[in-house]
Design a protein around this motif. Structure first.
Motif, short mmCIF file in Angstrom:
data_model
loop_
_atom_site.label_atom_id
_atom_site.label_comp_id
_atom_site.label_asym_id
_atom_site.label_seq_id
_atom_site.Cartn_x
_atom_site.Cartn_y
_atom_site.Cartn_z
N UNK A 149 0.82 -1.20 0.00
CA UNK A 149 0.00 0.00 0.00
C UNK A 149 0.86 1.26 0.00
N UNK A 150 1.93 1.23 0.77
CA UNK A 150 2.82 2.40 0.83
C UNK A 150 3.49 2.63 -0.52
N UNK A 151 3.95 1.55 -1.15
CA UNK A 151 4.64 1.68 -2.43
C UNK A 151 3.69 2.12 -3.55
N UNK A 152 2.43 1.70 -3.48
CA UNK A 152 1.47 2.07 -4.52
C UNK A 152 0.84 3.43 -4.28
N UNK A 153 1.12 4.04 -3.16
CA UNK A 153 0.53 5.35 -2.89
C UNK A 153 1.09 6.38 -3.85
N UNK A 154 0.24 7.35 -4.26
CA UNK A 154 0.65 8.33 -5.26
C UNK A 154 1.74 9.27 -4.76
N UNK A 155 1.85 9.46 -3.44
CA UNK A 155 2.87 10.35 -2.89
C UNK A 155 4.21 9.65 -2.69
N UNK A 156 4.27 8.35 -2.89
CA UNK A 156 5.53 7.64 -2.73
C UNK A 156 6.40 7.85 -3.96
N UNK A 157 7.63 8.34 -3.82
CA UNK A 157 8.48 8.55 -5.00
C UNK A 157 8.88 7.23 -5.63
N UNK A 158 9.20 7.31 -6.91
CA UNK A 158 9.62 6.11 -7.62
C UNK A 158 10.99 5.66 -7.13
N UNK A 159 11.15 4.36 -7.01
CA UNK A 159 12.43 3.83 -6.52
C UNK A 159 13.55 4.09 -7.50
N UNK A 160 13.23 4.19 -8.79
CA UNK A 160 14.30 4.43 -9.76
C UNK A 160 14.89 5.82 -9.64
N UNK A 161 14.19 6.71 -8.94
CA UNK A 161 14.71 8.06 -8.74
C UNK A 161 15.52 8.20 -7.45
N UNK A 162 15.66 7.12 -6.70
CA UNK A 162 16.38 7.19 -5.44
C UNK A 162 17.88 6.95 -5.66
N UNK A 163 18.68 7.46 -4.72
CA UNK A 163 20.13 7.29 -4.78
C UNK A 163 20.48 5.86 -4.36
N UNK A 164 21.34 5.23 -5.15
CA UNK A 164 21.77 3.88 -4.81
C UNK A 164 23.18 3.92 -4.21
N UNK A 165 23.44 2.96 -3.34
CA UNK A 165 24.74 2.87 -2.68
C UNK A 165 25.39 1.56 -3.09
#
Length: 207
Positions: A19-35
């Motif tokens: 539910x959290x991942x499908x929420x419209x306010x959750x940013x896309x994971x592909x836009x996050x910084x990877x380590x």
């Protein structure tokens, strides 16, 4: 029972995560910084496929270039120069520049909206009728049969010309140079000619 309880707990947590991942306010994971967690000097076919052959290995040499968050040194210098120039401007001058820019943007938006309204109204005008059929029929009747014209002759004109229909107006002498044009649907028999203009026979309504 303990296994079922654990499974129910995990299922609830997974549903909450979805539910959290499908929420419209959750940013896309592909836009996050990877380590980077694993660096290897060996060739990685998966990285080759994802990068279309540009990055063959994920080693200590390429990681700083591909995962850095700071811009190039040249871009940093330009940004510092812009910040310095912006600091030299007084607040009043900056406010005037902001108002001028806002005014230019507002004028541009008004012009764009005006063009859109004109194009829409132009499309509506093309669909509307631009002539009056009654006026058109009256003009055709006046030109072809003299209907509705005055019966008086202008001063100085010689010779009266009789009309083929009663009540029709007089035709000015000298109209013999008018070219005869047959009307659509007219009968094939010869109609009476007057001053070079083909007239409708008496008693036949004008078309």
């Amino acid at each position: 029972p303990s296994v079922l309880d654990s499974f129910a707990l995990l299922s609830g947590q997974l549903n909450t995560l979805n539910k959290v991942l499908k929420h419209e306010k959750t940013p896309l994971l592909r836009n996050q910084v990877i380590i980077p967690l694993v660096l290897s000097p060996d060739r990685d076919e998966e990285i080759m496929r994802q990068t279309e052959g540009r990055v063959p290995v994920f080693s200590h040499e390429v990681v700083p270039d591909h995962l850095r968050t700071k811009p190039d040194p040249e871009v940093e210098e330009q940004e510092k120069q812009l910040i310095t120039d912006a600091a030299r401007i007084s607040p009043d001058a900056a406010q005037k520049q902001i108002q001028s820019l806002n005014k230019m943007c507002s004028n541009l938006l008004e012009k764009i909206s005006k063009e859109e309204r004109e194009s829409e109204s132009g499309g509506l005008r093309q669909n509307k009728q631009t002539f009056n059929p009654a006026d058109t029929n009256a003009l055709v009747a006046a030109v072809a049969f003299g209907k509705g014209l005055s019966n008086r002759r202008p001063p100085g004109s010689g010779g009266s010309v009789q009309s083929a229909q009663p009540g029709a107006g007089a035709i000015i002498a000298g109209a013999s140079g008018i070219q005869q044009v047959p009307m659509a649907g007219a009968p094939a028999q010869q109609q009476p000619m007057l001053a070079g203009v083909q007239m409708a026979p008496a008693g036949q309504p004008g078309k």
